[in-house]
Design a protein around this motif. Structure first.
Motif, mmCIF file in Angstrom:
data_model
loop_
_atom_site.group_PDB
_atom_site.id
_atom_site.type_symbol
_atom_site.label_atom_id
_atom_site.label_comp_id
_atom_site.label_asym_id
_atom_site.label_seq_id
_atom_site.Cartn_x
_atom_site.Cartn_y
_atom_site.Cartn_z
ATOM 1 N N GLY A 1 0.794 -1.224 0.000
ATOM 2 C CA GLY A 1 0.000 0.000 0.000
ATOM 3 C C GLY A 1 0.821 1.265 0.000
ATOM 4 N N VAL A 2 2.027 1.211 -0.582
ATOM 5 C CA VAL A 2 2.898 2.386 -0.629
ATOM 6 C C VAL A 2 2.883 2.961 -2.039
ATOM 7 N N ARG A 3 2.619 4.248 -2.151
ATOM 8 C CA ARG A 3 2.629 4.911 -3.455
ATOM 9 C C ARG A 3 4.057 5.298 -3.841
ATOM 10 N N GLN A 4 4.245 5.537 -5.113
ATOM 11 C CA GLN A 4 5.573 5.936 -5.586
ATOM 12 C C GLN A 4 5.819 7.438 -5.438
ATOM 13 N N ASP A 5 4.807 8.214 -5.059
ATOM 14 C CA ASP A 5 4.964 9.667 -4.963
ATOM 15 C C ASP A 5 4.998 10.133 -3.511
ATOM 16 N N VAL A 6 5.659 9.367 -2.652
ATOM 17 C CA VAL A 6 5.642 9.684 -1.224
ATOM 18 C C VAL A 6 6.748 10.653 -0.814
ATOM 19 N N GLY A 7 7.586 11.063 -1.761
ATOM 20 C CA GLY A 7 8.584 12.080 -1.445
ATOM 21 C C GLY A 7 9.888 11.555 -0.884
ATOM 22 N N THR A 8 10.103 10.254 -0.934
ATOM 23 C CA THR A 8 11.380 9.675 -0.499
ATOM 24 C C THR A 8 12.039 8.989 -1.686
ATOM 25 N N GLU A 9 13.332 8.716 -1.540
ATOM 26 C CA GLU A 9 14.054 8.041 -2.607
ATOM 27 C C GLU A 9 13.773 6.542 -2.574
ATOM 28 N N HIS B 1 14.659 7.395 4.486
ATOM 29 C CA HIS B 1 13.847 7.212 3.285
ATOM 30 C C HIS B 1 12.857 6.064 3.399
ATOM 31 N N VAL B 2 12.761 5.437 4.564
ATOM 32 C CA VAL B 2 11.735 4.410 4.736
ATOM 33 C C VAL B 2 10.396 5.096 4.977
ATOM 34 N N VAL B 3 9.331 4.404 4.602
ATOM 35 C CA VAL B 3 7.988 4.946 4.771
ATOM 36 C C VAL B 3 7.127 3.880 5.445
ATOM 37 N N PRO B 4 6.090 4.295 6.160
ATOM 38 C CA PRO B 4 5.201 3.294 6.770
ATOM 39 C C PRO B 4 4.391 2.566 5.710
ATOM 40 N N SER B 5 4.099 1.319 5.960
ATOM 41 C CA SER B 5 3.214 0.602 5.053
ATOM 42 C C SER B 5 1.831 1.219 5.095
ATOM 43 N N GLY B 6 1.063 0.958 4.060
ATOM 44 C CA GLY B 6 -0.306 1.448 4.027
ATOM 45 C C GLY B 6 -1.306 0.479 4.625
ATOM 46 N N TRP B 7 -0.806 -0.568 5.254
ATOM 47 C CA TRP B 7 -1.695 -1.575 5.839
ATOM 48 C C TRP B 7 -2.340 -1.082 7.129
ATOM 49 N N PRO B 8 -3.522 -1.595 7.450
ATOM 50 C CA PRO B 8 -4.074 -1.354 8.786
ATOM 51 C C PRO B 8 -3.249 -2.089 9.819
ATOM 52 N N ASP B 9 -3.275 -1.591 11.030
ATOM 53 C CA ASP B 9 -2.484 -2.177 12.111
ATOM 54 C C ASP B 9 -3.229 -3.372 12.692
ATOM 55 N N THR B 10 -2.656 -4.570 12.567
ATOM 56 C CA THR B 10 -3.323 -5.786 13.038
ATOM 57 C C THR B 10 -2.872 -6.215 14.428
ATOM 58 N N PRO C 1 3.771 1.982 18.801
ATOM 59 C CA PRO C 1 4.539 2.510 17.681
ATOM 60 C C PRO C 1 4.387 1.608 16.463
ATOM 61 N N ARG C 2 4.421 2.205 15.297
ATOM 62 C CA ARG C 2 4.231 1.412 14.091
ATOM 63 C C ARG C 2 5.312 0.354 13.989
ATOM 64 N N ALA C 3 4.943 -0.797 13.406
ATOM 65 C CA ALA C 3 5.847 -1.943 13.391
ATOM 66 C C ALA C 3 6.294 -2.345 12.007
ATOM 67 N N LEU C 4 5.761 -1.734 10.948
ATOM 68 C CA LEU C 4 6.069 -2.187 9.598
ATOM 69 C C LEU C 4 6.364 -1.001 8.687
ATOM 70 N N ASP C 5 7.603 -0.945 8.210
ATOM 71 C CA ASP C 5 8.042 0.109 7.301
ATOM 72 C C ASP C 5 8.509 -0.517 5.997
ATOM 73 N N VAL C 6 8.673 0.350 4.989
ATOM 74 C CA VAL C 6 9.019 -0.114 3.646
ATOM 75 C C VAL C 6 10.104 0.779 3.055
ATOM 76 N N ALA C 7 11.123 0.151 2.468
ATOM 77 C CA ALA C 7 12.048 0.841 1.575
ATOM 78 C C ALA C 7 11.573 0.518 0.169
#
Length: 285
Positions: A49-57, A74-83, A102-108
Motif C-alpha cells: 500500500g505504498v505509493r511511488q509519490d511519497v517524497g522519499t528516494e 527514506h523508509v515509509v510506513p506501510s499502508g496496511w491497517p495495524d493488526t 509505535p508502528r511496526a512495519l516500514d518499507v524501503a
C-alpha cells in the motif's frame, strides 16, 4: 537485526506473496520490521500500500551512492491497517495514534531503477551496497528483502547483506530442479562472499493438497533438500490476488481461508525468525 532475503530464480512461484505473508505475520506479532523491495517490478511496494509519490528516494536510487545517504531517512510506513492487539484501525504515517503502539512495519520502496544493478558481479564494492545502506537502520528486529527472480547483481547484493536466505519453490518439475541448482549456487556464493549467511531454507508455496503431482513433488523436495525444506507448506489460495490487489494484510482479511493462511504464515515466521542469541548458537547447512 535479522535480515532475510526471500529469493527464487524462477518467476511466478509466489516469492512476493511469501514476503507479504511474512510481513503480515511479523506486524501481527508486533515485531519491528522493514521490507526492502529490491525487485524492479516493485510488487511488494504496491502490495504494502505504498505509493511511488511519497517524497522519499527508492532503493534503486539509494544503491547508487550508499555511503552518502541514510536509508533510515527514506523508509515509509506501510499502508496496511495495524493488526496488532491495541493497534490503530487505520495505518498511521507517524508513530501511532493516541493510545496506539509505535508502528511496526516500514518499507524501503522499490522501483525500476534497481534494474541498473542487475548485471552479474562479484566485485566486493558492488556486493556491499545494500549492506552499507542497512547500516543506518537500527530500530528493526527483522528485515525482509524481496529479491528479483534471477541470480544477478541485485540478488547477490541481498545475499551478501543477509543473515538468512529463504528460497521459495512450488511443487513442480521445473521449480524443484531450479531450486536445487539455486541451493548449489547459493552455497558457492556463501563460501566466497556471504559468510554472514547463517541459514538457508526452502518453503513450498502454492501447494494444491489434492494434487497427486504436487504430493509427489513434495516428497521429491523432501529427499532433495533434506532439513532445508521447512515444515510449513503454503497452499494455493484462490483469493490471494484479491488480498494483494486491495493492499491488505492476510491477517486482517475476513474469512476462514484467509485465517488459515494467516496461521500458516505465523508458523513460517516462527520457523525462520529466531532471537539473536539463537542465531549465534544455531547453524544450519
Amino acid at each position: 537485526m535479522q535480515i532475510i532475503s526471500i529469493s527464487s530464480l524462477k518467476g511466478g512461484v509466489g516469492k512476493t506473496s511469501v514476503t507479504l505473508g511474512l510481513a503480515s505475520a511479523a506486524q501481527a506479532r508486533g515485531i519491528p520490521t522493514l521490507v526492502v523491495d529490491m525487485d524492479p517490478h516493485a510488487d511488494a511496494t504496491t502490495g504494502l500500500g505504498v505509493r511511488q509519490d511519497v517524497g522519499t528516494e527508492d532503493v534503486g536510487t539509494l544503491l547508487s551512492h550508499p555511503r552518502r545517504v541514510s536509508l533510515a531517512e527514506h523508509v515509509v510506513p506501510s499502508g496496511w491497517p495495524d493488526t496488532r492487539p491495541g493497534g490503530t484501525a487505520e495505518a498511521d504515517a507517524g508513530t501511532g495514534g493516541v493510545g496506539s503502539a509505535p508502528r511496526a512495519l516500514d518499507v524501503a520502496r522499490g522501483s525500476s531503477r534497481t534494474s541498473l544493478f542487475e548485471r552479474p558481479t562479484t566485485r566486493p564494492r558492488e556486493l556491499r551496497r545494500l549492506s552499507q545502506l542497512l547500516e543506518s537502520v537500527t530500530r528493526y528486529a527483522l528485515v525482509l528483502v524481496d529479491c528479483p527472480p534471477a541470480l544477478n547483481g541485485v540478488t547477490r547484493m541481498a545475499w551478501a547483506a543477509s543473515t538468512d536466505v529463504l528460497l521459495v519453490a512450488e511443487p513442480s518439475l521445473f521449480s524443484v530442479a531450479g531450486t536445487e541448482r539455486t541451493l548449489r549456487a547459493l552455497d558457492l556464493f556463501r563460501r566466497e562472499y556471504a559468510q554472514g549467511v547463517r541459514s538457508t531454507g526452502v518453503v513450498a508455496n502454492r501447494v494444491r493438497p489434492a494434487s497427486t503431482e504436487h504430493q509427489f513433488r513434495l516428497g521429491e523436495m523432501d529427499r532433495m533438500y533434506g532439513d532445508r525444506l521447512l515444515p510449513v507448506a503454503i497452499p494455493e489460495q484462490g483469493n490471494w490476488q484479491q488480498i494483494q490487489g486491495a493492499a491488505w494484510p492476510v491477517h486482517a482479511w475476513p474469512g476462514e481461508t484467509a485465517a488459515r493462511s494467516a496461521a500458516l504464515f505465523d508458523e513460517l515466521l516462527a520457523a525462520v525468525h529466531r532471537p539473536l542469541k539463537d542465531r549465534r548458537s544455531q547453524r544450519r547447512h
